[in-house]
Design a protein around this motif. Sequence first.
Motif, mmCIF file in Angstrom:
data_model
loop_
_atom_site.group_PDB
_atom_site.id
_atom_site.type_symbol
_atom_site.label_atom_id
_atom_site.label_comp_id
_atom_site.label_asym_id
_atom_site.label_seq_id
_atom_site.Cartn_x
_atom_site.Cartn_y
_atom_site.Cartn_z
ATOM 1 N N HIS A 195 8.600 -82.098 41.188
ATOM 2 C CA HIS A 195 9.962 -81.689 40.832
ATOM 3 C C HIS A 195 10.607 -82.786 40.006
ATOM 4 C CE1 HIS A 195 12.109 -84.452 43.699
ATOM 5 N NE2 HIS A 195 10.858 -84.566 44.103
ATOM 6 N N LYS A 253 15.458 -78.249 48.341
ATOM 7 C CA LYS A 253 14.081 -78.202 47.856
ATOM 8 C C LYS A 253 13.090 -78.640 48.937
ATOM 9 C CE LYS A 253 15.056 -81.208 44.574
ATOM 10 N NZ LYS A 253 14.892 -82.043 43.349
ATOM 11 N N TYR A 263 8.383 -77.140 41.171
ATOM 12 C CA TYR A 263 9.724 -76.583 41.266
ATOM 13 C C TYR A 263 10.481 -76.822 39.966
ATOM 14 C CZ TYR A 263 14.468 -75.853 43.112
ATOM 15 O OH TYR A 263 15.742 -75.411 43.322
ATOM 16 N N SER A 286 13.743 -76.430 38.514
ATOM 17 C CA SER A 286 15.121 -76.181 38.936
ATOM 18 C C SER A 286 16.000 -75.647 37.814
ATOM 19 C CB SER A 286 15.733 -77.469 39.503
ATOM 20 O OG SER A 286 15.781 -78.476 38.505
ATOM 21 N N ALA A 323 14.394 -71.814 40.127
ATOM 22 C CA ALA A 323 15.482 -72.512 40.807
ATOM 23 C C ALA A 323 15.774 -71.961 42.194
ATOM 24 C CB ALA A 323 16.738 -72.452 39.946
ATOM 25 N N TRP A 377 13.539 -70.605 44.113
ATOM 26 C CA TRP A 377 12.219 -70.602 44.765
ATOM 27 C C TRP A 377 11.597 -69.205 44.757
ATOM 28 C CZ3 TRP A 377 9.860 -75.159 45.670
ATOM 29 C CH2 TRP A 377 8.632 -75.141 46.317
#
Length: 297
Positions: A26, A55, A106, A108, A159, A161
């Motif tokens: 991330h 997260k 991830y 975001s 963002a 998930w």
Amino acid sequence: MRLINTHTLKLEEFHGSIPPYAILSHRWETEEVTFDDYPTQVDLPSDDAMKGFRKIRYCVDQAKKDGLDYCWVDTCCIDKSSSAELTEAINSMYAWYRDSVICYIYLSDVSTSITAVDSRMDDETAALLHYEIGSSQWFRRGWTLQELLAPRRRTFYNASWSKIMDLDKPDGRVSRVESRSPAYQLSVGLTDTIAIATGISKDVLKTFSSTSTNWSVALKMSWASNRQTTRIEDVAYSLMGIFDINMPLLYGEGAKAFLRLQEEIMKTTYDHTIFCWSDPSATCFIRFVYGDLAGSP
């Protein structure tokens, strides 16, 4: 290695035998949860406490769904106040990503998802997804290179998930490669988008190994070019795993770190492409320099 138990949410330390674990990739943003911030109680605080908890919760819940008892998140699993632990962690980072069962990536700054892809998904929505992924700041990070190339399985999330794609499968919902569903075709196209965004071919994305001699030093350096790190030394430190070398960390040495990196590379290979680089500050359009070390990737 310090891991988060996905059932108790507590941090546990392991030496020697490491249990199977998921790992998170991330971008560091505001209100990240450090080792000192991580709670000792069983329940994680609400998202309102610190944004970074969100997260961590995503990662923990996904790892549990994937049948894993442990996961690793760099923000809270490394005690960065200990220089010895930080040095060991950065020198081990490539191996930790490589040895994970799965890496959750991830993004975001990406909101579009592929989870609802079906025959009704229009070209405009598909184009937006490609654009958002290709524009994600995650691809600009220096540390992204090893976090993308080292793991055996990589799954992208947006963002909120929602799953975007599994880089190592045509699509998580498509069981057969010969199935030419829209989901399959779009997923293949996203691999192209990732290759363009990183400058790394699809073949390398699938088969990279830091110990292989299939890719020259110059080519690996080209993947690292135009990436950003917060600390200038991390330009070099983030590449140690890619070149399968280890060296002491000396924060404060500045650009000398990249020179040390190249010296260590030369101790392990006779690949002379390390000397083949262009000088963007030269008065001519491109000047190739041979026999000297570069100042940056």
